[in-house]
Design a protein around this motif. Sequence first.
Motif, PDB file in Angstrom:
ATOM      1  N   GLN A 259       0.852  -1.176   0.000  1.00  0.00           N
ATOM      2  CA  GLN A 259       0.000   0.000   0.000  1.00  0.00           C
ATOM      3  C   GLN A 259       0.888   1.226   0.000  1.00  0.00           C
ATOM      4  O   GLN A 259       1.737   1.379   0.865  1.00  0.00           O
ATOM      5  CB  GLN A 259      -0.879   0.028   1.244  1.00  0.00           C
ATOM      6  CG  GLN A 259      -1.901  -1.074   1.291  1.00  0.00           C
ATOM      7  CD  GLN A 259      -2.754  -0.966   2.541  1.00  0.00           C
ATOM      8  OE1 GLN A 259      -2.520  -0.149   3.409  1.00  0.00           O
ATOM      9  NE2 GLN A 259      -3.764  -1.787   2.621  1.00  0.00           N
ATOM     10  N   ASP A 260       0.666   2.099  -0.968  1.00  0.00           N
ATOM     11  CA  ASP A 260       1.508   3.272  -1.077  1.00  0.00           C
ATOM     12  C   ASP A 260       1.198   4.304  -0.005  1.00  0.00           C
ATOM     13  O   ASP A 260       2.032   5.113   0.337  1.00  0.00           O
ATOM     14  CB  ASP A 260       1.354   3.892  -2.466  1.00  0.00           C
ATOM     15  CG  ASP A 260       2.359   4.996  -2.699  1.00  0.00           C
ATOM     16  OD1 ASP A 260       3.532   4.818  -2.296  1.00  0.00           O
ATOM     17  OD2 ASP A 260       1.980   6.042  -3.241  1.00  0.00           O
ATOM     18  N   ASP A 261      -0.019   4.278   0.560  1.00  0.00           N
ATOM     19  CA  ASP A 261      -0.400   5.296   1.536  1.00  0.00           C
ATOM     20  C   ASP A 261      -0.142   4.844   2.972  1.00  0.00           C
ATOM     21  O   ASP A 261      -0.582   5.471   3.911  1.00  0.00           O
ATOM     22  CB  ASP A 261      -1.868   5.666   1.354  1.00  0.00           C
ATOM     23  CG  ASP A 261      -2.804   4.489   1.556  1.00  0.00           C
ATOM     24  OD1 ASP A 261      -2.328   3.342   1.604  1.00  0.00           O
ATOM     25  OD2 ASP A 261      -4.020   4.733   1.670  1.00  0.00           O
ATOM     26  N   GLN A 262       0.612   3.814   3.154  1.00  0.00           N
ATOM     27  CA  GLN A 262       0.885   3.271   4.470  1.00  0.00           C
ATOM     28  C   GLN A 262       2.159   3.891   5.035  1.00  0.00           C
ATOM     29  O   GLN A 262       3.136   4.095   4.321  1.00  0.00           O
ATOM     30  CB  GLN A 262       1.048   1.756   4.332  1.00  0.00           C
ATOM     31  CG  GLN A 262       1.040   1.003   5.619  1.00  0.00           C
ATOM     32  CD  GLN A 262       1.058  -0.496   5.330  1.00  0.00           C
ATOM     33  OE1 GLN A 262       1.903  -0.968   4.582  1.00  0.00           O
ATOM     34  NE2 GLN A 262       0.129  -1.212   5.912  1.00  0.00           N
ATOM     35  N   ILE A 263       2.147   4.206   6.334  1.00  0.00           N
ATOM     36  CA  ILE A 263       3.354   4.731   6.963  1.00  0.00           C
ATOM     37  C   ILE A 263       4.455   3.691   6.843  1.00  0.00           C
ATOM     38  O   ILE A 263       4.234   2.513   7.075  1.00  0.00           O
ATOM     39  CB  ILE A 263       3.085   5.077   8.442  1.00  0.00           C
ATOM     40  CG1 ILE A 263       2.118   6.263   8.531  1.00  0.00           C
ATOM     41  CG2 ILE A 263       4.389   5.394   9.163  1.00  0.00           C
ATOM     42  CD1 ILE A 263       1.686   6.597   9.934  1.00  0.00           C
ATOM     43  N   ILE A 264       5.625   4.158   6.465  1.00  0.00           N
ATOM     44  CA  ILE A 264       6.756   3.249   6.297  1.00  0.00           C
ATOM     45  C   ILE A 264       7.923   3.768   7.129  1.00  0.00           C
ATOM     46  O   ILE A 264       8.124   4.970   7.248  1.00  0.00           O
ATOM     47  CB  ILE A 264       7.133   3.080   4.811  1.00  0.00           C
ATOM     48  CG1 ILE A 264       8.214   2.023   4.656  1.00  0.00           C
ATOM     49  CG2 ILE A 264       7.528   4.382   4.190  1.00  0.00           C
ATOM     50  CD1 ILE A 264       8.332   1.488   3.246  1.00  0.00           C
ATOM     51  N   THR A 265       8.627   2.849   7.707  1.00  0.00           N
ATOM     52  CA  THR A 265       9.738   3.166   8.595  1.00  0.00           C
ATOM     53  C   THR A 265      11.008   2.552   8.031  1.00  0.00           C
ATOM     54  O   THR A 265      10.992   1.422   7.564  1.00  0.00           O
ATOM     55  CB  THR A 265       9.454   2.589  10.003  1.00  0.00           C
ATOM     56  OG1 THR A 265       8.215   3.115  10.472  1.00  0.00           O
ATOM     57  CG2 THR A 265      10.559   2.934  10.970  1.00  0.00           C
ATOM     58  N   VAL A 266      12.087   3.305   8.096  1.00  0.00           N
ATOM     59  CA  VAL A 266      13.392   2.792   7.710  1.00  0.00           C
ATOM     60  C   VAL A 266      14.248   2.770   8.964  1.00  0.00           C
ATOM     61  O   VAL A 266      14.350   3.773   9.672  1.00  0.00           O
ATOM     62  CB  VAL A 266      14.060   3.667   6.634  1.00  0.00           C
ATOM     63  CG1 VAL A 266      15.467   3.191   6.342  1.00  0.00           C
ATOM     64  CG2 VAL A 266      13.246   3.666   5.373  1.00  0.00           C
TER      65      VAL A 266
END
Length: 186
Positions: free
Chosen positions: A3-10
């Motif tokens: 999902q492109d609108d999902q919060i992502i963490t690096v």
Amino acid sequence: MEQDDQIITVVISQVVKPGCEAAYEAWLKDITTVARTYVGHLGTNIIRPQAGVRPEYVIIFRFDGYENLKTWMTSRDREYWLTQSATLIESDPQVQHINGLEAWFSLPGQPLKTPPRYKTALLTWVSVYVLINVLNTFITPLLRGLPPFIISLIITITMVLLLTYVVMPRVSRLLSFWLYPKSRKV
């Protein structure tokens, strides 16, 4: 990405060369200041080394979606700051991208890895089920007289805070043998 609108963490971990800690701290301040200027940046956390527990720095960048993260990760600004840190670190950093609830399933002091999704889903469901029943039993009676949407708001805020800061870290540690089984050598 699913999902492109999902919060992502690096999550980036790296070991700093002995004696370079002060310069690395200055570098951290600079790179996080630049990261804040990028669209979609939701925050940065830094976990510093702890003697006897973890020798590396862990930098956690959060973005509101994959495209904004990608813009930061491929930017000239980031590339510049990475070259500035090359003399301060012992080896290439370990970089891992996580999204959604996967961040709940990390063990302190160990490289970040996530368990299989079915284990994540099952453990999250059990934790939410138990916690919602406990909160409904003990908190909801104290909130009688308030509008239902306010009760739901208080219960859900309490539940998310408890899950994030109390329940999931402890459950992940307690069930680490199941979540992260040791690979068998043949």
